[in-house]
Scaffold this active site. Structure first.
Site, short mmCIF file in Angstrom:
data_model
loop_
_atom_site.label_atom_id
_atom_site.label_comp_id
_atom_site.label_asym_id
_atom_site.label_seq_id
_atom_site.Cartn_x
_atom_site.Cartn_y
_atom_site.Cartn_z
CD GLU A 217 -2.37 1.15 2.89
OE1 GLU A 217 -2.85 2.20 3.34
OE2 GLU A 217 -2.41 0.06 3.52
CD GLU A 222 -4.12 7.55 5.08
OE1 GLU A 222 -5.25 7.22 5.48
OE2 GLU A 222 -3.07 7.04 5.50
#
Length: 435
Positions: A217, A222
């Site tokens: 990932e 974010e």
């Protein structure tokens, strides 16, 4: 999503429903999105893509005659009465299409993708979507080692406690389409990440044994309007791996914490935030550039993040913390110094680059954290938000309808996806008058 608290963020959207394996009669209609492929010589050329919601968001019902109920809940294997085996799951669980994505908080307009966390009627879809290629049958595979990925973002409606995520997952290009998963990528199947969550279906098949779904990932973005975070997460397995027991835990096959890059964590508190006093002013849209820098052998060595706003390049911050190497990029020396032990053990930056070379799927989402208030992202050492400020009950007081808009997704050669607008030099005025 890069933390275990993502599980709590997802439960609000699941509502007890998970993906069925046999497509129903309701039509699936994917929103179209224009993206760009860039070279330094030819500039950025438009391309056609489509957006698909994660299979967990699709309506599900049991096949006729099997009574009322769903086909499983997040964190558990599917119920044995409808899913005693993989083949039965495929027959007994019907997944319907979604004809109107706006009802799930997802809309597109040319080059823009808007994700709404809360709808005007009060529903909380908290959508997570993936990028399909032009056929709508496969995911668009991004191969970014030695390249850069850029997008524009409007984060003005993301207060403390919200997380707009744009990241890469090493999913199968077809969503692992198969005999018992005929929908595949077309219905958003095949999700995995470094958190190794247990879901009732993995790769579109009944998860009879209750295994976890693990894969590499890369969290490109974010963030909310108060704090931002970049983090590669490596696994020592290629592609989607079904973990069991301790393999799924913190000391298992994937690095759950990642090597995080957040200005607040290295004492740079004036770089990113709401207002003109910050170098990146999140009260206005801006451009996010992420470069995956490789050595001459094609191995990933560094990840470089910077921004463009109002036509000006805003270079990355430099670390400002004792014991941390003075740097403005994610690299192994930085990761080791910040305590990213599992990241270093499981493959480090080169391992992340190997996944980026094999190809990864672009995921985009918006969510909040009902259990931890997203404090790992924006509170304490991570950001300026106060304790409890990110609680969902407070989020809606600050911003009743949180949302994010991503625009102009583009990727290509290093230096090809962005430009600094040079202000024209003032023309010389007339000379002094001589009356």
């Amino acid at each position: 999503m890069a933390r275990g608290t993502a599980l709590l963020g997802l439960t609000s959207l699941l509502l007890g429903l998970v993906n069925g394996q046999k497509p129903g009669e309701t039509k699936e209609v994917h929103p179209q999105l224009t993206t760009f492929r860039c070279t330094k010589k030819g500039g950025c050329k438009p391309a056609t893509n489509y957006i698909v919601l994660d299979s967990l968001s699709h309506p599900i019902h049991r096949a006729e005659g099997l009574g009322w109920g769903n086909c499983g809940d997040w964190g558990n294997p599917p119920p044995k009465d409808v899913c005693p085996d993989v083949e039965s799951c495929a027959k007994n669980c019907i997944m319907e299409g979604i004809p109107d994505y706006s009802q799930y908080g997802v809309t597109t307009n040319g080059t823009s993708l808007r994700l709404q966390h809360i709808l005007p009627d009060g529903r909380v879809p908290s959508p997570r979507v993936y990028l399909l290629d032009k056929t709508e049958r496969r995911y668009e595979m991004l191969h970014l080692t030695g390249f850069e990925f850029t997008f524009d973002v409007d984060a003005t409606k993301l207060p403390c406690g919200m997380n707009s995520a744009l990241y890469l997952s090493e999913m199968h290009p077809t969503g692992a389409k198969s005999k018992h998963n005929p929908g595949g990528a077309y219905y958003g199947t095949g999700y995995c990440d470094a958190q190794c969550f247990v879901t009732p279906f993995i790769n579109g098949l009944g998860n009879i044994e209750g295994k976890g779904s693990c894969c590499n990932e890369m969290d490109i973005w974010e963030a909310n309007s108060r704090a931002s975070h970049v983090a590669p997460h490596v696994c020592n397995k290629k592609g989607l791996y079904l973990c069991e027991g301790e393999e799924c835990a913190f000391e298992g096959v994937c690095d759950k914490n990642g090597c995080g890059w957040n200005p607040y964590r290295v004492n740079v508190t004036d770089y990113y935030g709401r207002g003109e006093e910050f170098k990146v002013n999140t009260l206005k849209p801006f451009t996010v550039v992420t470069q995956f820098l490789a050595n001459r052998k094609g191995k990933l060595e560094k990840i470089h993040r910077f921004y463009v706003q109002d036509g000006k390049i805003i270079e990355s911050f430099y670390t400002n913390k004792e014991g941390i190497p003075y740097t403005n990029m994610i690299e192994d020396e930085f990761c080791a110094a910040t305590g990213s032990r599992k990241y270093m053990e499981l493959g480090a930056t080169q391992g992340m680059g190997e996944a980026l070379t094999r190809g990864m799927v672009l995921a985009m989402s918006i969510w909040w954290d009902q259990g931890g208030n997203m404090e790992w992202l924006d509170h304490g050492e991570a950001g300026p938000c106060a304790k409890g400020e990110g609680a969902p009950s407070n989020v809606v007081q600050v911003e009743p309808f949180p949302e994010v808009t991503y625009t102009n997704l583009r990727w290509g050669e290093i230096g090809s996806t962005y430009q600094e607008v040079q202000k024209p030099k003032p023309k010389p005025g007339p000379g002094p008058r001589s009356d």
